[in-house]
Motif scaffolding. Structure first.
Motif, PDB file in Angstrom:
ATOM      1  N   MET A   1       0.652  -1.274  -0.125  1.00  0.00           N
ATOM      2  CA  MET A   1       0.063   0.136   0.012  1.00  0.00           C
ATOM      3  C   MET A   1       1.094   1.633   0.195  1.00  0.00           C
ATOM      4  SD  MET A   1      -2.965   1.271   0.675  1.00  0.00           S
ATOM      5  CE  MET A   1      -4.098   1.896   0.511  1.00  0.00           C
ATOM      6  N   ILE A   2       0.677   2.343  -0.717  1.00  0.00           N
ATOM      7  CA  ILE A   2       0.822   3.488  -0.561  1.00  0.00           C
ATOM      8  C   ILE A   2       0.543   4.300   0.362  1.00  0.00           C
ATOM      9  CG2 ILE A   2       2.115   5.385  -2.674  1.00  0.00           C
ATOM     10  CD1 ILE A   2       2.824   2.512  -3.419  1.00  0.00           C
ATOM     11  N   ALA A   3       1.784   4.480   0.941  1.00  0.00           N
ATOM     12  CA  ALA A   3       1.348   5.975   2.298  1.00  0.00           C
ATOM     13  C   ALA A   3       1.534   7.213   1.130  1.00  0.00           C
ATOM     14  CB  ALA A   3       2.150   5.765   2.984  1.00  0.00           C
ATOM     15  N   GLN A   4       1.731   7.541   0.876  1.00  0.00           N
ATOM     16  CA  GLN A   4       1.879   8.919  -0.400  1.00  0.00           C
ATOM     17  C   GLN A   4       1.405   8.946  -1.404  1.00  0.00           C
ATOM     18  OE1 GLN A   4       4.751  11.842   2.195  1.00  0.00           O
ATOM     19  NE2 GLN A   4       4.081  13.649  -0.174  1.00  0.00           N
ATOM     20  N   ARG A   5       1.111   9.952  -2.197  1.00  0.00           N
ATOM     21  CA  ARG A   5       1.473   9.781  -4.407  1.00  0.00           C
ATOM     22  C   ARG A   5       2.564  10.474  -4.396  1.00  0.00           C
ATOM     23  NH1 ARG A   5      -3.580  10.016  -7.273  1.00  0.00           N
ATOM     24  NH2 ARG A   5      -2.349  10.044  -9.567  1.00  0.00           N
ATOM     25  N   TYR A   6       3.098  10.169  -4.771  1.00  0.00           N
ATOM     26  CA  TYR A   6       4.013  10.827  -5.183  1.00  0.00           C
ATOM     27  C   TYR A   6       4.718  10.401  -7.195  1.00  0.00           C
ATOM     28  CZ  TYR A   6       7.070   9.779  -1.051  1.00  0.00           C
ATOM     29  OH  TYR A   6       7.625   9.774   0.197  1.00  0.00           O
ATOM     30  N   GLN A   7       3.944  12.299  -6.996  1.00  0.00           N
ATOM     31  CA  GLN A   7       4.649  12.746  -8.848  1.00  0.00           C
ATOM     32  C   GLN A   7       5.186  13.570  -8.893  1.00  0.00           C
ATOM     33  OE1 GLN A   7      -0.373  13.502  -9.328  1.00  0.00           O
ATOM     34  NE2 GLN A   7       0.071  11.986 -10.775  1.00  0.00           N
ATOM     35  N   LEU A   8       5.598  13.666 -10.790  1.00  0.00           N
ATOM     36  CA  LEU A   8       6.212  14.963 -11.235  1.00  0.00           C
ATOM     37  C   LEU A   8       6.751  14.282 -12.343  1.00  0.00           C
ATOM     38  CD1 LEU A   8       9.123  16.341 -10.916  1.00  0.00           C
ATOM     39  CD2 LEU A   8      10.278  14.373 -11.082  1.00  0.00           C
ATOM     40  N   TYR A   9       6.720  16.582 -12.758  1.00  0.00           N
ATOM     41  CA  TYR A   9       6.594  16.274 -14.283  1.00  0.00           C
ATOM     42  C   TYR A   9       7.701  17.752 -14.259  1.00  0.00           C
ATOM     43  CZ  TYR A   9       5.728  17.727 -19.362  1.00  0.00           C
ATOM     44  OH  TYR A   9       5.353  17.356 -21.155  1.00  0.00           O
ATOM     45  N   VAL A  10       8.863  17.321 -15.213  1.00  0.00           N
ATOM     46  CA  VAL A  10       9.684  18.751 -15.209  1.00  0.00           C
ATOM     47  C   VAL A  10       9.883  18.703 -16.559  1.00  0.00           C
ATOM     48  CG1 VAL A  10      10.660  18.576 -12.962  1.00  0.00           C
ATOM     49  CG2 VAL A  10      11.902  17.006 -14.932  1.00  0.00           C
ATOM     50  N   GLU A  11      10.191  19.865 -17.683  1.00  0.00           N
ATOM     51  CA  GLU A  11      10.815  19.939 -18.977  1.00  0.00           C
ATOM     52  C   GLU A  11      12.079  20.574 -18.824  1.00  0.00           C
ATOM     53  OE1 GLU A  11       7.452  22.386 -20.771  1.00  0.00           O
ATOM     54  OE2 GLU A  11       6.818  20.092 -20.517  1.00  0.00           O
ATOM     55  N   ARG A  12      12.554  20.092 -20.692  1.00  0.00           N
ATOM     56  CA  ARG A  12      13.843  21.200 -20.733  1.00  0.00           C
ATOM     57  C   ARG A  12      14.216  21.434 -21.914  1.00  0.00           C
ATOM     58  NH1 ARG A  12      19.972  18.557 -20.083  1.00  0.00           N
ATOM     59  NH2 ARG A  12      21.366  20.110 -20.780  1.00  0.00           N
ATOM     60  N   THR A  13      13.910  23.019 -21.770  1.00  0.00           N
ATOM     61  CA  THR A  13      13.712  22.930 -23.391  1.00  0.00           C
ATOM     62  C   THR A  13      14.846  24.530 -23.767  1.00  0.00           C
ATOM     63  OG1 THR A  13      12.214  25.131 -22.290  1.00  0.00           O
ATOM     64  CG2 THR A  13      11.074  23.264 -23.416  1.00  0.00           C
ATOM     65  N   ASP A  14      15.258  24.193 -24.893  1.00  0.00           N
ATOM     66  CA  ASP A  14      16.390  25.177 -25.547  1.00  0.00           C
ATOM     67  C   ASP A  14      16.239  25.328 -26.332  1.00  0.00           C
ATOM     68  OD1 ASP A  14      18.851  26.438 -25.888  1.00  0.00           O
ATOM     69  OD2 ASP A  14      20.033  25.618 -24.831  1.00  0.00           O
ATOM     70  N   ALA A  15      15.742  26.916 -27.004  1.00  0.00           N
ATOM     71  CA  ALA A  15      15.543  26.978 -28.483  1.00  0.00           C
ATOM     72  C   ALA A  15      16.724  26.940 -29.611  1.00  0.00           C
ATOM     73  CB  ALA A  15      14.600  28.312 -28.218  1.00  0.00           C
ATOM     74  N   SER A  16      17.711  27.069 -29.277  1.00  0.00           N
ATOM     75  CA  SER A  16      18.920  27.670 -29.828  1.00  0.00           C
ATOM     76  C   SER A  16      19.565  26.388 -29.654  1.00  0.00           C
ATOM     77  CB  SER A  16      20.109  28.272 -29.209  1.00  0.00           C
ATOM     78  OG  SER A  16      20.195  27.417 -27.500  1.00  0.00           O
ATOM     79  N   LYS A  17      19.340  25.309 -29.070  1.00  0.00           N
ATOM     80  CA  LYS A  17      19.899  24.124 -29.344  1.00  0.00           C
ATOM     81  C   LYS A  17      18.831  22.141 -29.816  1.00  0.00           C
ATOM     82  CE  LYS A  17      23.934  23.824 -26.084  1.00  0.00           C
ATOM     83  NZ  LYS A  17      23.366  23.223 -24.516  1.00  0.00           N
ATOM     84  N   ASN A  18      17.430  23.519 -30.548  1.00  0.00           N
ATOM     85  CA  ASN A  18      16.326  23.222 -30.946  1.00  0.00           C
ATOM     86  C   ASN A  18      15.884  21.635 -29.956  1.00  0.00           C
ATOM     87  OD1 ASN A  18      14.031  21.840 -32.204  1.00  0.00           O
ATOM     88  ND2 ASN A  18      15.322  21.055 -33.569  1.00  0.00           N
ATOM     89  N   MET A  19      15.995  22.555 -28.487  1.00  0.00           N
ATOM     90  CA  MET A  19      16.081  20.615 -27.231  1.00  0.00           C
ATOM     91  C   MET A  19      14.389  21.158 -26.487  1.00  0.00           C
ATOM     92  SD  MET A  19      18.352  20.303 -23.830  1.00  0.00           S
ATOM     93  CE  MET A  19      19.260  20.377 -24.225  1.00  0.00           C
ATOM     94  N   ALA A  20      13.292  19.529 -26.675  1.00  0.00           N
ATOM     95  CA  ALA A  20      12.413  20.179 -25.730  1.00  0.00           C
ATOM     96  C   ALA A  20      12.064  19.199 -24.508  1.00  0.00           C
ATOM     97  CB  ALA A  20      11.076  20.811 -26.956  1.00  0.00           C
ATOM     98  N   ARG A  21      12.609  18.657 -23.762  1.00  0.00           N
ATOM     99  CA  ARG A  21      12.496  17.266 -23.371  1.00  0.00           C
ATOM    100  C   ARG A  21      11.203  17.885 -22.240  1.00  0.00           C
ATOM    101  NH1 ARG A  21      18.246  16.993 -22.938  1.00  0.00           N
ATOM    102  NH2 ARG A  21      19.198  16.284 -25.838  1.00  0.00           N
ATOM    103  N   TYR A  22      11.278  15.660 -21.963  1.00  0.00           N
ATOM    104  CA  TYR A  22      10.097  15.827 -20.585  1.00  0.00           C
ATOM    105  C   TYR A  22      10.851  14.915 -20.262  1.00  0.00           C
ATOM    106  CZ  TYR A  22       7.374  12.650 -22.763  1.00  0.00           C
ATOM    107  OH  TYR A  22       6.628  11.076 -23.171  1.00  0.00           O
ATOM    108  N   TYR A  23      10.525  14.969 -18.639  1.00  0.00           N
ATOM    109  CA  TYR A  23      10.780  13.658 -17.882  1.00  0.00           C
ATOM    110  C   TYR A  23       9.696  13.701 -16.387  1.00  0.00           C
ATOM    111  CZ  TYR A  23      13.552  10.586 -15.796  1.00  0.00           C
ATOM    112  OH  TYR A  23      13.974   9.336 -15.152  1.00  0.00           O
ATOM    113  N   ALA A  24       8.738  12.265 -16.905  1.00  0.00           N
ATOM    114  CA  ALA A  24       7.565  12.083 -15.685  1.00  0.00           C
ATOM    115  C   ALA A  24       7.609  10.732 -14.938  1.00  0.00           C
ATOM    116  CB  ALA A  24       6.492  12.436 -16.148  1.00  0.00           C
ATOM    117  N   MET A  25       7.792  10.515 -13.470  1.00  0.00           N
ATOM    118  CA  MET A  25       7.607   9.726 -13.017  1.00  0.00           C
ATOM    119  C   MET A  25       6.309   9.872 -11.511  1.00  0.00           C
ATOM    120  SD  MET A  25      11.247   9.809 -11.080  1.00  0.00           S
ATOM    121  CE  MET A  25      11.562  11.550 -10.296  1.00  0.00           C
TER     122      MET A  25
END
Length: 91
Positions: A1-25
């Motif tokens: 049984m999970i006692a507490q809910r853990y969620q994460l969503y983060v992004e990393r963007t850099d237009a000069s490098k054409n970078m648009a990434r996400y990471y979710a857990m």
């Protein structure tokens, strides 16, 4: 049984490098009541990749969750930026 809910969503963007990434857990229970750390990552707007880690104890999942969070933060990932609306649009 999970006692507490853990969620994460983060992004990393850099237009000069054409970078648009996400990471979710998230930590969720599996069918057997064990803790499951689910990770998803890739280019924003794409399906990306997925990996699951199964643990007998929630504490082990939380330990990996926090370790991965620190790693992503050190690489420049942050919360999704909010789109600011112009004040004149509030009519």
């Amino acid at each position: 049984m999970i006692a507490q809910r853990y969620q994460l969503y983060v992004e990393r963007t850099d237009a000069s490098k054409n970078m648009a990434r996400y990471y979710a857990m998230s930590i969720e229970p599996n069918l057997f009541g064990e803790a499951c750390l689910i990770r998803r990552w890739g280019r924003i707007g794409a399906k990306g990749q997925r990996r699951e880690h199964h643990f007998r104890r929630e504490e082990e999942a939380v330990r990996l969750f926090l370790q991965l969070l620190r790693k992503r933060r050190s690489r420049g990932y942050g919360p999704k930026p909010h789109i600011r609306q112009d004040a004149s649009d509030d009519r």
